[in-house]
Design an enzyme around this catalytic site. Structure first.
Site, PDB file in Angstrom:
ATOM      1  N   ASP A  20       0.832  -1.204   0.000  1.00 33.03           N
ATOM      2  CA  ASP A  20       0.000   0.000   0.000  1.00 33.03           C
ATOM      3  C   ASP A  20       0.867   1.256   0.000  1.00 33.03           C
ATOM      4  O   ASP A  20       1.973   1.255   0.541  1.00 33.03           O
ATOM      5  CB  ASP A  20      -0.910  -0.030   1.247  1.00 33.03           C
ATOM      6  N   ASN A  68     -10.787  -2.801  -6.059  1.00 25.33           N
ATOM      7  CA  ASN A  68      -9.996  -1.800  -6.790  1.00 25.33           C
ATOM      8  C   ASN A  68     -10.623  -1.363  -8.126  1.00 25.33           C
ATOM      9  O   ASN A  68     -10.212  -0.361  -8.713  1.00 25.33           O
ATOM     10  CB  ASN A  68      -8.559  -2.295  -7.050  1.00 25.33           C
TER      11      ASN A  68
HETATM   12  C1  FPP Z   1      -1.980   0.215  -3.292  1.00 27.44           C
HETATM   13  O1  FPP Z   1      -1.499   1.541  -3.270  1.00 27.44           O
HETATM   14  C2  FPP Z   1      -1.462  -0.479  -4.418  1.00 27.44           C
HETATM   15  C3  FPP Z   1      -2.193  -1.069  -5.399  1.00 27.44           C
HETATM   16  C4  FPP Z   1      -3.659  -1.058  -5.460  1.00 27.44           C
HETATM   17  C5  FPP Z   1      -1.538  -1.711  -6.525  1.00 27.44           C
HETATM   18  C6  FPP Z   1      -0.407  -2.625  -6.183  1.00 27.44           C
HETATM   19  C7  FPP Z   1       0.385  -2.706  -7.367  1.00 27.44           C
HETATM   20  C8  FPP Z   1       1.720  -2.635  -7.441  1.00 27.44           C
HETATM   21  C9  FPP Z   1       2.641  -2.566  -6.298  1.00 27.44           C
HETATM   22  C10 FPP Z   1       2.269  -2.573  -8.778  1.00 27.44           C
HETATM   23  C11 FPP Z   1       2.961  -3.726  -9.299  1.00 27.44           C
HETATM   24  C12 FPP Z   1       2.513  -5.072  -8.935  1.00 27.44           C
HETATM   25  C13 FPP Z   1       2.896  -6.121  -9.662  1.00 27.44           C
HETATM   26  C14 FPP Z   1       2.548  -7.481  -9.261  1.00 27.44           C
HETATM   27  C15 FPP Z   1       3.702  -5.950 -10.881  1.00 27.44           C
HETATM   28  P1  FPP Z   1      -2.542   2.726  -3.344  1.00 27.44           P
HETATM   29  O2  FPP Z   1      -2.698   3.119  -4.765  1.00 27.44           O
HETATM   30  O3  FPP Z   1      -3.816   2.323  -2.695  1.00 27.44           O
HETATM   31  O4  FPP Z   1      -1.830   3.827  -2.531  1.00 27.44           O
HETATM   32  P2  FPP Z   1      -2.514   4.960  -1.670  1.00 27.44           P
HETATM   33  O5  FPP Z   1      -3.166   4.274  -0.511  1.00 27.44           O
HETATM   34  O6  FPP Z   1      -1.360   5.809  -1.258  1.00 27.44           O
HETATM   35  O7  FPP Z   1      -3.484   5.675  -2.553  1.00 27.44           O
END
Ligand code: FPP
Length: 242
Positions: A20, A68
């Site tokens: 996250d 998501n």
């Molecule tokens: C949460 O951060 C992250 C995600 C929903 C996506 C996870 C994806 C990756 C780490 C990219 C690559 C993964 C692979 C397997 C190649 P957020 O967007 O919710 O962050 P925030 O809480 O700060 O908004």
């Protein structure tokens, strides 16, 4: 599978991570959220590479949840592009590094091209055994248990299973994670102390570690420190101390 798969060094053999903080990391830099997801993908490579030395045999990462899809259409499309690119670009290295890759989650909503890349990567790495990387994509714990219940109900309807055989062990065999031991440790980055529908059933006895670091800043060094700390914890799986 046996519940306690703690490795010989006393560290957790199965670590699950809620990655996250990509969005906030990008915002802090005045960049679009997808910039953070790309930086996050680079960390995935680093953390997977660190697993053998840290004694982590199973790594399960939360890449995209069933919730998501509620994000903007452009973020969702960008993430799907990123997953396709990650598989295309990393496949060779993963095969050569002995990583067995598997995906959990419902594939029904994912586009055909992505699903075919996922299938091919699973096949190409099927004989690897150094690290087992499981990527949760369109995954939700409640959705997984619901799908498992539906599959079980179908088996009962078709006379292949009796309702008397339905217990925790049987249900586990219908879950996406049937090939995995339960996680010993679940880590969530970015300072949020929630599990957000991740491995609900499987984490019944897991330890949790919530760290403030945003995922794109989460290094193999910090990962190692958390695992070193885990060595000292006593896990009783519900039993009393003597
Ligand atoms: C949460 O951060 C992250 C995600 C929903 C996506 C996870 C994806 C990756 C780490 C990219 C690559 C993964 C692979 C397997 C190649 P957020 O967007 O919710 O962050 P925030 O809480 O700060 O908004």
């Amino acid at each position: 599978m046996a519940k306690d798969v703690t490795d010989s060094k006393g560290g957790p053999a199965h670590v699950a991570i809620i990655m996250d903080g990509n969005g906030r990391w990008a915002q802090q830099r005045g960049r679009p959220r997808l910039f953070g997801h790309h930086a996050g993908a680079k960390r995935v490579r680093e953390i997977v590479a660190a697993c053998p030395d840290l004694g982590v045999k199973y790594l399960t990462i939360f890449a995209f949840s069933t919730e998501n899809w509620k994000r903007t259409q452009s973020e969702v499309a960008g993430l799907m592009r990123l997953f396709r690119r990650y598989i295309e670009r990393e496949a060779m290295a993963l095969i050569e590094d002995g990583v067995r890759v598997r995906f959990i989650g419902d594939r029904i909503k994912l586009d055909e091209k992505l699903v075919s890349l996922m299938d091919n990567l699973e096949l190409a790495t099927a004989h690897n055994d150094k690290v087992h990387l499981t990527i949760a994509l369109n995954y939700g714990g409640r959705d997984e248990v619901t799908r498992a219940a539906q599959l079980m109900a179908l088996e009962i309807e078709q006379g292949r299973l009796s309702h008397k055989e339905v217990d925790a062990e049987t249900l586990s065999r219908f879950l996406d994670t049937r090939f995995l031991p339960d996680p010993d440790l679940v880590i969530r980055t970015s300072g949020e102390a929630r599990i957000s529908n991740f491995l609900l059933w499987q984490s019944a006895y897991a330890e949790y570690e919530f760290v403030d670091t945003l995922w794109p800043d989460f290094t193999a060094g910090e990962f190692g420190e958390i695992l070193a700390g885990f060595g000292g914890r006593e896990r009783r799986f519900g039993a009393a101390t003597v």
